[in-house]
Design a protein around this motif. Structure first.
Motif, PDB file in Angstrom:
ATOM      1  N   GLU A   1       0.858  -1.189   0.000  1.00  0.00           N
ATOM      2  CA  GLU A   1       0.000   0.000   0.000  1.00  0.00           C
ATOM      3  C   GLU A   1       0.894   1.238   0.000  1.00  0.00           C
ATOM      4  O   GLU A   1       1.982   1.224   0.579  1.00  0.00           O
ATOM      5  CB  GLU A   1      -0.908   0.016   1.230  1.00  0.00           C
TER       6      GLU A   1
ATOM      7  N   LEU B   1      -1.510   6.581   2.341  1.00  0.00           N
ATOM      8  CA  LEU B   1      -2.851   6.008   2.238  1.00  0.00           C
ATOM      9  C   LEU B   1      -3.640   6.363   3.491  1.00  0.00           C
ATOM     10  O   LEU B   1      -3.166   6.175   4.608  1.00  0.00           O
ATOM     11  CB  LEU B   1      -2.779   4.491   2.083  1.00  0.00           C
TER      12      LEU B   1
ATOM     13  N   THR C   1      -7.772  -4.519   1.732  1.00  0.00           N
ATOM     14  CA  THR C   1      -7.253  -5.194   0.538  1.00  0.00           C
ATOM     15  C   THR C   1      -7.688  -6.658   0.595  1.00  0.00           C
ATOM     16  O   THR C   1      -7.449  -7.340   1.591  1.00  0.00           O
ATOM     17  CB  THR C   1      -5.704  -5.117   0.498  1.00  0.00           C
TER      18      THR C   1
END
Length: 192
Positions: free
Chosen positions: A111, A115, A180
């Protein structure tokens, strides 16, 4: 300009430099002034940077120091687990990834730094939420629009409340597939 002397700038100078209408610059400066990012000299009517800039600069400095202190521990954890390790920090109602160590494995999820996700999504964010002061935690939970939460799994206030209690009991958070698909996150809080 000599060091230590504060530079003041007129609205006209700012307008010319930014190629913006004077009225727009006035509105922007009024808003920045309201929040302490700029201040106006009452005599000259010119503007200079406000003290809020320094406050946020110190917060950023603390964040950088936090990263440099945490980095060796993150590297060791990644070496031992062969997994990606993230360092998250709270900003208002969100958790933000501020550093990471990528897994050495060929197949990995990575990631991006920066984020942002609501504090109820993902282990690193939820562990932050679990250890916040109860009043602050409740305030954040009350602001969430549960129906439009950007989680891959449906999350409810009741589920999150129970999970936060479990996190505080065991000392760490575990989540699966919320941010995710196909991943599991395990997170522990850093208190000092």
């Amino acid at each position: 300009m000599p060091q230590g002397i504060e530079k003041e700038v007129s609205v006209t100078e700012i307008s010319r430099e930014l190629d913006m209408p004077v009225q727009s610059v006035h509105r922007i400066l009024a808003s920045l002034s309201e929040h302490g990012f700029v201040s106006q000299n009452n005599k000259t009517k010119k503007y200079k940077l406000g003290l809020s800039i320094m406050k946020y600069g110190f917060l950023m400095w603390d964040s950088l120091r936090f990263r440099s202190i945490a980095r060796p521990f993150m590297e060791e954890l990644s070496r031992q687990t062969k997994e990606t390790v993230y360092l998250a920090s709270r900003e208002n109602t969100e958790g933000v990834y501020i550093d990471n160590i990528d897994s050495p494995q060929l197949l990995k999820i990575s990631e991006p730094i920066g984020l942002r996700l609501p504090l109820v999504i993902g282990a690193s964010n939820r562990v932050i939420l679990a250890y916040m002061a109860p009043s602050a935690r409740e305030s954040i939970l009350n602001q969430i629009e549960w129906e439009v939460l950007p989680s891959l799994r449906p999350l409810t206030r009741e589920y999150i409340g129970n999970d936060l209690e479990q996190i505080r009991k065991r000392g760490y958070a575990i989540t699966s597939g919320e941010a995710t698909e196909g991943t599991t996150g395990i997170a522990a809080p850093i208190f000092s």
